[in-house]
Design a protein around this motif. Structure first.
Motif, short mmCIF file in Angstrom:
data_model
loop_
_atom_site.label_atom_id
_atom_site.label_comp_id
_atom_site.label_asym_id
_atom_site.label_seq_id
_atom_site.Cartn_x
_atom_site.Cartn_y
_atom_site.Cartn_z
N LEU A 97 1.09 -1.41 -0.38
CA LEU A 97 -0.05 -0.29 0.33
C LEU A 97 0.58 0.85 0.34
N MET A 98 1.67 1.01 0.78
CA MET A 98 3.06 2.40 1.04
C MET A 98 3.14 2.44 0.15
N LEU A 99 3.99 1.33 -1.30
CA LEU A 99 4.31 1.65 -2.52
C LEU A 99 3.32 2.49 -3.30
N ALA A 100 2.52 2.22 -3.11
CA ALA A 100 1.11 2.72 -4.39
C ALA A 100 1.01 3.89 -4.20
N ILE A 101 0.91 4.07 -2.78
CA ILE A 101 0.73 5.69 -2.36
C ILE A 101 1.90 6.45 -2.66
N PHE A 102 3.07 6.00 -2.57
CA PHE A 102 4.53 6.61 -2.96
C PHE A 102 4.28 6.83 -4.37
N LEU A 103 3.95 5.68 -5.52
CA LEU A 103 3.83 5.76 -7.10
C LEU A 103 3.07 6.52 -7.39
N VAL A 104 2.01 6.78 -6.67
CA VAL A 104 1.24 7.62 -7.60
C VAL A 104 1.29 8.83 -7.16
N MET A 105 2.03 9.59 -6.22
CA MET A 105 1.93 10.58 -6.11
C MET A 105 2.92 10.63 -6.71
N PHE A 106 4.75 10.45 -6.68
CA PHE A 106 5.45 10.59 -7.55
C PHE A 106 5.07 11.37 -9.22
N ILE A 107 4.60 10.06 -9.58
CA ILE A 107 3.66 10.51 -10.53
C ILE A 107 2.78 11.82 -10.76
N GLY A 108 1.86 11.71 -10.25
CA GLY A 108 1.22 12.73 -9.76
C GLY A 108 2.05 14.65 -9.93
N PHE A 109 3.38 13.84 -8.93
CA PHE A 109 4.11 15.45 -9.07
C PHE A 109 4.77 15.40 -10.37
N GLY A 110 5.41 14.20 -11.47
CA GLY A 110 6.14 13.76 -12.14
C GLY A 110 5.67 14.28 -13.12
N VAL A 111 4.80 14.25 -13.43
CA VAL A 111 3.96 14.88 -14.74
C VAL A 111 4.36 16.41 -14.91
N LYS A 112 4.10 17.24 -14.36
CA LYS A 112 4.83 18.53 -14.32
C LYS A 112 6.63 18.80 -14.81
N ALA A 113 7.38 17.34 -14.35
CA ALA A 113 7.96 17.48 -14.05
C ALA A 113 8.59 16.60 -16.10
N ALA A 114 7.14 16.71 -16.67
CA ALA A 114 8.24 15.51 -17.86
C ALA A 114 8.40 14.43 -17.84
N ILE A 115 8.48 13.50 -16.25
CA ILE A 115 8.72 12.46 -16.64
C ILE A 115 8.11 11.56 -18.09
N VAL A 116 8.34 10.83 -18.50
CA VAL A 116 8.14 10.18 -20.02
C VAL A 116 7.46 8.54 -19.30
N PRO A 117 6.21 8.28 -19.16
CA PRO A 117 5.22 8.48 -20.84
C PRO A 117 4.44 10.22 -20.74
N PHE A 118 4.39 10.68 -19.59
CA PHE A 118 3.70 11.99 -19.19
C PHE A 118 3.93 13.42 -19.69
N HIS A 119 4.81 13.25 -20.53
CA HIS A 119 6.23 14.35 -21.46
C HIS A 119 5.38 15.26 -22.68
N SER A 120 4.55 14.96 -23.42
CA SER A 120 4.13 15.48 -24.05
C SER A 120 3.28 16.33 -24.88
N TRP A 121 3.07 17.09 -22.52
CA TRP A 121 1.98 18.34 -22.87
C TRP A 121 3.14 19.36 -23.53
N LEU A 122 4.25 18.84 -22.86
CA LEU A 122 5.65 20.12 -22.76
C LEU A 122 6.66 20.70 -24.14
#
Length: 482
Positions: free
Chosen positions: A202-227
């Protein structure tokens, strides 16, 4: 005294409100108002930092809903970076935006975004950071769609979808995390350090959800195409998106989540860094490979940003001091280098209306100062010694080796070659092609645009020769949180 820390945050809001009356009067008044406003805000920030900063609960309803500001070393680093580069961008914009029009609306949201960025820097907990994180999307959206064209509106919608989608994931992670920790305040080493983890999955799931959520603005692949899509915006906006406000706010949020909420030990225990490492690998290499195939100058720099942000995220998830030093140092170095590169590309477009690499043959003879600055910044981004990016990449490589992960230094080396492959051809095209063009008219931009480019190039050289100016401060930040 503690209430004074709100001044650098609220002053840009006040300037933007007053600007709705002032900025429409006259071009010179508008430019002076913007330049003096952001300069005074920097002076106010420095004065408050000199007095020792502080902390304040602006509004506290319960332990979760708590608008809380606190100044610490990491916040100081980010706030000074943003405020200083904002002044350079304001000078540049005062000339460049004559080319784009709608300057009044531009400067209102431009100044407003500064206050929001400083709100992110001085957030004392995850809730406050999230509020300003959302405001950042709303304030920068009008800047992205500035042109009002069909392409700009499409890019703006894409920017909103990605940003709000990522923010929704971050909010979900925050709520789940609060149900476990009952505390979202930023604490050096993390608030979860002394909490027994009964359910690692559960803690891993929370971490990954938060990291990817904030990571969108950091343009982490595959959430980068907005940039790359946001490159339809005016060059000063592109500079802010890529160098300071948006993507670096994403990086800043990731540092807060990893080292002030979860803590390095907890992330290791749940193996969160292993999963994120896969995304980092893709971000660094895919960003570089996609940059190679871009003919448009701004889009090539956009994909370059995706790759370089991967370097910084690598420094975060390796979870050791050398790596984080390299990541934070590259946050500074990349900001200064990339804003210089964008300013140079903007100058080319401003003077010649040329956007693509094939169109700038021989332009180095017409724009010698601009293209020399572009060349120096390009060499720095590649990481050739003794440039500033070499220092940050050196620490990142040390961080990889100290974790016995040789693959990451190898990735950094491969990416450096790819960086050279997509930046040096621009320099070669500008200086060593197009001999048939006998037009020697000097086309370097007006002083209001050229001086920021030259001064920023000087900063790049200075930080390469004297990295300890910032390095020692970053080391003090890192030794307290890793």
């Amino acid at each position: 005294m503690n209430a004074l820390i709100l001044v650098p945050i609220l002053m840009p809001f006040l300037l933007a409100m007053i600007g709705t009356k002032v900025l429409y009067k006259d071009k010179n008044i508008r430019n002076m108002y913007a330049i003096v406003g952001v300069s005074l805000n920097l002076l106010a920030l420095i004065g408050i930092l000199y007095m020792g900063g502080g902390e304040i609960h602006l509004l506290k309803i319960n332990p979760l809903i708590d608008v809380y500001f606190k100044i610490d070393k990491l916040g100081i680093l980010f706030s000074l970076l943003a405020s200083i580069l904002w002044i350079f961008t304001t000078f540049y914009s005062s000339v460049y935006m004559d080319h784009e029009g709608k300057q009044e609306r531009f400067f209102i949201f431009f100044i407003l975004t500064l206050g929001i960025t400083l709100g992110i820097a001085f957030s004392g907990n995850l809730f406050t950071l999230y509020i300003f994180y959302e405001l950042l999307t709303l304030a920068t959206f009008p800047l992205v769609i500035h042109a009002g064209s069909k392409e700009a509106l499409y890019s703006g919608r894409k920017y909103l979808i990605y940003s709000f989608g990522g923010a929704t994931l971050a909010l979900l992670g925050m709520i789940l995390l609060f149900s476990i920790s009952n505390n979202l305040n930023f604490v050096e080493g993390g608030v979860l350090t002394n909490i027994v983890i009964d359910n690692p999955k559960l803690m891993l799931a929370i971490f990954l959800v938060m990291f990817i959520g904030f990571g969108v603005k950091a343009a982490i692949v595959p959430f980068h195409s907005w940039l790359p899509a946001a490159m339809v915006a005016p060059t000063p906006v592109s500079s802010l998106l890529h160098a300071v406000a948006v993507v670096k706010s994403g990086i800043f949020a990731l540092v807060r989540v990893c080292y002030f909420i979860f803590g390095a030990d907890v992330i290791r225990e749940i193996h969160g860094n292993t999963y994120i490492g896969i995304l980092v690998f893709l971000t660094i290499l895919l960003g570089s490979l996609l940059a190679l195939h871009q003919e448009n100058l701004k889009k090539r720099l956009a994909y370059s940003t995706v790759s370089q942000l991967g370097y910084i995220v690598l420094g975060i998830i390796l979870l050791n001091q050398d790596a984080l030093i390299g990541g934070l140092l590259h946050l500074i170095n990349h900001a200064v280098i990339k804003i210089t590169l964008f300013f140079c590309v903007g100058a080319i477009y401003f003077m010649t209306h040329k956007k693509n690499i094939g169109e700038i043959k021989g332009i180095g003879k017409q724009m010698p100062v601009t293209m020399w600055c572009f060349g120096i910044a390009s060499i720095s981004l590649i990481g050739i010694p003794p440039t500033n990016a070499f220092v940050s990449k050196w620490f990142l490589a040390l961080g990889g080796l100290s974790e016995n992960k040789v693959i990451f230094p190898i990735i950094l080396l491969v990416s450096a070659f790819l960086t050279a492959a997509y930046l040096l051809p621009i320099v070669v095209t500008a200086f060593f092609q197009g001999e048939e063009n006998k037009d020697t008219e000097k086309l370097d931009p007006p002083p209001g645009m050229l001086m920021p480019i030259v001064l920023l190039t000087g900063i790049i050289i200075f930080l390469g020769l004297f990295p300890n100016v910032i390095l020692h401060y970053i080391q003090k930040i890192v030794e307290n949180i890793v």
